[in-house]
Write a protein that holds these residues in place. Structure first.
Motif, PDB file in Angstrom:
ATOM      1  N   PHE A   1       0.840  -1.216   0.000  1.00  0.00           N
ATOM      2  CA  PHE A   1       0.000   0.000   0.000  1.00  0.00           C
ATOM      3  C   PHE A   1       0.870   1.259   0.000  1.00  0.00           C
ATOM      4  N   GLN A   2       1.896   1.240   0.848  1.00  0.00           N
ATOM      5  CA  GLN A   2       2.769   2.432   0.932  1.00  0.00           C
ATOM      6  C   GLN A   2       3.461   2.724  -0.398  1.00  0.00           C
TER       7      GLN A   2
ATOM      8  N   THR B   1       4.218   5.650  -5.523  1.00  0.00           N
ATOM      9  CA  THR B   1       4.592   5.571  -6.946  1.00  0.00           C
ATOM     10  C   THR B   1       3.397   5.602  -7.888  1.00  0.00           C
ATOM     11  N   GLN B   2       2.232   5.246  -7.375  1.00  0.00           N
ATOM     12  CA  GLN B   2       1.016   5.160  -8.193  1.00  0.00           C
ATOM     13  C   GLN B   2       1.193   4.268  -9.404  1.00  0.00           C
ATOM     14  N   SER B   3       2.040   3.298  -9.257  1.00  0.00           N
ATOM     15  CA  SER B   3       2.291   2.407 -10.394  1.00  0.00           C
ATOM     16  C   SER B   3       2.366   0.968  -9.904  1.00  0.00           C
TER      17      SER B   3
ATOM     18  N   SER C   1      -1.514  -9.918  -8.696  1.00  0.00           N
ATOM     19  CA  SER C   1      -1.696 -10.235  -7.278  1.00  0.00           C
ATOM     20  C   SER C   1      -1.579  -8.977  -6.423  1.00  0.00           C
ATOM     21  N   ILE C   2      -0.750  -8.048  -6.864  1.00  0.00           N
ATOM     22  CA  ILE C   2      -0.639  -6.789  -6.124  1.00  0.00           C
ATOM     23  C   ILE C   2      -1.937  -5.996  -6.246  1.00  0.00           C
ATOM     24  N   ASP C   3      -2.502  -5.980  -7.458  1.00  0.00           N
ATOM     25  CA  ASP C   3      -3.755  -5.258  -7.653  1.00  0.00           C
ATOM     26  C   ASP C   3      -4.871  -5.874  -6.809  1.00  0.00           C
ATOM     27  N   ASN C   4      -4.894  -7.216  -6.728  1.00  0.00           N
ATOM     28  CA  ASN C   4      -5.896  -7.882  -5.896  1.00  0.00           C
ATOM     29  C   ASN C   4      -5.783  -7.469  -4.435  1.00  0.00           C
ATOM     30  N   ILE C   5      -4.559  -7.357  -3.959  1.00  0.00           N
ATOM     31  CA  ILE C   5      -4.348  -6.936  -2.567  1.00  0.00           C
ATOM     32  C   ILE C   5      -4.827  -5.495  -2.374  1.00  0.00           C
ATOM     33  N   LEU C   6      -4.466  -4.631  -3.345  1.00  0.00           N
ATOM     34  CA  LEU C   6      -4.786  -3.206  -3.201  1.00  0.00           C
ATOM     35  C   LEU C   6      -6.295  -2.944  -3.145  1.00  0.00           C
ATOM     36  N   ARG C   7      -7.085  -3.834  -3.770  1.00  0.00           N
ATOM     37  CA  ARG C   7      -8.517  -3.527  -3.770  1.00  0.00           C
ATOM     38  C   ARG C   7      -9.326  -4.418  -2.834  1.00  0.00           C
ATOM     39  N   ASN C   8      -8.635  -5.234  -2.028  1.00  0.00           N
ATOM     40  CA  ASN C   8      -9.360  -6.145  -1.142  1.00  0.00           C
ATOM     41  C   ASN C   8      -9.731  -5.453   0.173  1.00  0.00           C
ATOM     42  N   PRO C   9     -11.047  -5.269   0.414  1.00  0.00           N
ATOM     43  CA  PRO C   9     -11.470  -4.560   1.633  1.00  0.00           C
ATOM     44  C   PRO C   9     -11.230  -5.361   2.905  1.00  0.00           C
TER      45      PRO C   9
ATOM     46  N   ALA D   1      -8.615   5.295   5.595  1.00  0.00           N
ATOM     47  CA  ALA D   1      -8.314   6.472   4.764  1.00  0.00           C
ATOM     48  C   ALA D   1      -7.285   6.125   3.692  1.00  0.00           C
ATOM     49  N   MET D   2      -6.304   5.358   4.091  1.00  0.00           N
ATOM     50  CA  MET D   2      -5.251   4.954   3.165  1.00  0.00           C
ATOM     51  C   MET D   2      -5.831   4.074   2.062  1.00  0.00           C
ATOM     52  N   PHE D   3      -6.703   3.160   2.459  1.00  0.00           N
ATOM     53  CA  PHE D   3      -7.329   2.255   1.505  1.00  0.00           C
ATOM     54  C   PHE D   3      -8.157   3.048   0.474  1.00  0.00           C
ATOM     55  N   LEU D   4      -8.915   4.025   0.963  1.00  0.00           N
ATOM     56  CA  LEU D   4      -9.764   4.818   0.069  1.00  0.00           C
ATOM     57  C   LEU D   4      -8.913   5.619  -0.911  1.00  0.00           C
ATOM     58  N   LYS D   5      -7.826   6.135  -0.403  1.00  0.00           N
ATOM     59  CA  LYS D   5      -6.951   6.914  -1.279  1.00  0.00           C
ATOM     60  C   LYS D   5      -6.396   6.031  -2.397  1.00  0.00           C
ATOM     61  N   VAL D   6      -6.013   4.820  -2.012  1.00  0.00           N
ATOM     62  CA  VAL D   6      -5.499   3.891  -3.024  1.00  0.00           C
ATOM     63  C   VAL D   6      -6.577   3.598  -4.070  1.00  0.00           C
ATOM     64  N   GLN D   7      -7.844   3.452  -3.618  1.00  0.00           N
ATOM     65  CA  GLN D   7      -8.912   3.160  -4.579  1.00  0.00           C
ATOM     66  C   GLN D   7      -9.063   4.298  -5.586  1.00  0.00           C
ATOM     67  N   SER D   8      -8.964   5.537  -5.090  1.00  0.00           N
ATOM     68  CA  SER D   8      -9.132   6.668  -6.009  1.00  0.00           C
ATOM     69  C   SER D   8      -7.971   6.718  -6.998  1.00  0.00           C
ATOM     70  N   LEU D   9      -6.803   6.320  -6.547  1.00  0.00           N
ATOM     71  CA  LEU D   9      -5.646   6.331  -7.444  1.00  0.00           C
ATOM     72  C   LEU D   9      -5.717   5.197  -8.451  1.00  0.00           C
ATOM     73  N   ARG D  10      -6.254   4.066  -8.013  1.00  0.00           N
ATOM     74  CA  ARG D  10      -6.351   2.932  -8.933  1.00  0.00           C
ATOM     75  C   ARG D  10      -7.245   3.283 -10.108  1.00  0.00           C
ATOM     76  N   ARG D  11      -8.254   4.116  -9.830  1.00  0.00           N
ATOM     77  CA  ARG D  11      -9.189   4.475 -10.897  1.00  0.00           C
ATOM     78  C   ARG D  11      -8.557   5.385 -11.939  1.00  0.00           C
ATOM     79  N   ILE D  12      -7.715   6.301 -11.492  1.00  0.00           N
ATOM     80  CA  ILE D  12      -7.119   7.213 -12.468  1.00  0.00           C
ATOM     81  C   ILE D  12      -5.652   6.881 -12.696  1.00  0.00           C
ATOM     82  N   GLN D  13      -5.396   5.605 -12.805  1.00  0.00           N
ATOM     83  CA  GLN D  13      -4.000   5.254 -13.054  1.00  0.00           C
ATOM     84  C   GLN D  13      -3.574   5.732 -14.414  1.00  0.00           C
ATOM     85  N   ILE D  14      -2.755   6.735 -14.433  1.00  0.00           N
ATOM     86  CA  ILE D  14      -2.244   7.234 -15.693  1.00  0.00           C
ATOM     87  C   ILE D  14      -0.828   6.709 -15.843  1.00  0.00           C
TER      88      ILE D  14
END
Ligand code: ZN
Length: 398
Positions: free
Chosen positions: A40-41, A46-48, A73-81, A105-118
């Motif tokens: 998560f950190q 890096t948002q990547s 597998s990393i993406d699965n971890i990042l979005r697992n509530p 809060a950290m989890f929610l922030k990651v979700q917002s970043l996952r959506r706009i992954q540029i």
């Protein structure tokens, strides 16, 4: 099974990374939980996914099965509530009885970043017309070509951006400009340049203001020049008077008048020295006056040429005419090169290893560096109705 979940109980099956199974209940596995936190950190930083994968594997973390991590597998971890202590069931979240590993809060922030992954530009074929030209007004960083993949019903679609590099180097929140849609800004700049290339009076006004500003910049020096010259003239006048006085008066006054004369001459020498210095500075500082005719010609030649050349050659033509583009929330400023011999020096394009290179007579072309600034205001209007956009000329000299 449903009941178990709704009660916040884990329903068995594969134990999520970071936990262990103790009497059919999830308990934190300290070592793997460290890995979850790290993932998560790193992603927040890096948002990547690719970079997160690279670093987490480099740090030696392994999956439950002892393998290295892949992006999936990393993406699965990042979005697992599950990591914020929740259990998901039929799209709904229930409070689990297990302990959270990640703050909500950290989890929610990651979700917002996952959506706009540029993602940064990789092997994208698309020519970015404004490559290297766009600068973020807020933080001064370069805005670099990027893209994102958008999942749609018909399939995946590429969306292209110029992204403020500060958000790449630091985090997404570090600059509020963040990015601009590439098609939109390229269309806008092209259209704007086309329009002003037909707008003689605007260019004339702009050039007049730039020239006036230039004069203004030199005015303290000119003032000083005038002042020094006036004092020298004054001294000359005094000397003349003294000399004529001397010829008519008697010898007894000679020493006093002579002393005065030599004092004046001394002062004059110093003044003349200063004047010389001021004139040199004016000469050094003053630039050739801009001509509206040339700016217009530059723009027209640019527009003509733009229609003739291949897409992949266009970025080079943009770089030839434009010094930079300052992209801000409310205005977009364009610094144009002043190119008195635009057509004669127009870069020749030749293919080399699939990419266009700009050369003229084999030499790289560097435009003569005389920037002028055209301010394009009210971006909000541009977003809705380009025709209502008003061009307001500003002036700027670097
Ligand atoms: Zn920025």
């Amino acid at each position: 099974m449903q009941q178990r979940r709704e009660k916040g109980l884990w329903n068995g099956g594969l134990v999520p990374y970071g936990y262990k199974n103790v009497d059919k209940k999830l308990e934190i596995d300290e070592k793997d939980a460290e890995g979850v936190k790290k993932i998560f950190q790193i992603f927040l930083e890096t948002q990547s996914l690719a970079e997160t994968r690279r670093r987490i594997n480099q740090l030696g973390y392994k999956t439950r099965k002892g393998n290295i991590f892949c992006k999936g597998s990393i993406d699965n971890i990042l979005r697992n509530p599950i990591y914020i202590g929740k259990i998901e069931h039929k799209g709904k979240l229930f409070d689990g009885i297990h302990k959270a590993i990640i703050p909500e809060a950290m989890f929610l922030k990651v979700q917002s970043l996952r959506r706009i992954q540029i993602r940064p530009e990789t092997k994208i074929k698309r020519p970015f017309l404004l490559r290297g030209l766009l600068k973020c007004q807020e933080c001064g960083s370069v805005m670099t070509p990027s893209y994102t993949l958008k999942q749609e019903k018909k399939g995946r679609r590429y969306i292209y951006y110029y992204r403020c590099t500060k958000t790449c180097k630091h985090d997404w929140q570090s600059c509020s400009i963040k990015y601009v849609n590439a098609n939109r800004i390229e269309e806008f700049i092209t259209k704007k340049l086309t329009n002003i290339s037909k707008d003689e009076s605007t260019i004339e006004k702009l050039v007049r203001r730039i020239n006036q500003d230039e004069e203004q910049r030199l005015s303290p020096l000119r003032e000083k020049e005038k002042h020094l010259q006036a004092r020298i003239d004054e001294i000359d006048c005094k000397v003349k008077k003294l000399v004529s006085f001397l010829s008519e008066s008697d010898d007894r006054l000679f020493p006093t008048v002579k002393k005065e004369l030599s004092g004046l001459e001394q002062e004059k020498k110093i003044l003349e020295f200063d004047l010389e210095g001021v004139r040199l500075s004016i000469q050094k500082e003053s630039k050739e006056k801009f001509e509206a005719k040339i700016v217009l010609e530059n723009l027209r030649n640019f527009i003509d040429r733009l229609q003739e050349i291949k897409d992949e050659e266009k970025p080079y033509l943009f770089q030839y005419l434009i010094k930079d583009i300052i992209y801000g929330k409310d205005e977009i400023g364009v610094n144009l090169f002043y190119l008195p011999n635009f057509r004669a020096n127009l870069p020749k394009h030749r293919q080399s290893g699939g990419t266009a290179r700009v050369t003229a007579g084999g030499e790289p072309v560097l435009p003569s560096f005389v920037p002028s600034y055209i301010g394009l205001k009210n971006r909000s209007r541009w977003l809705h109705n380009q025709n209502r956009f008003k061009l307001s000329p500003l002036f700027y000299l670097a």
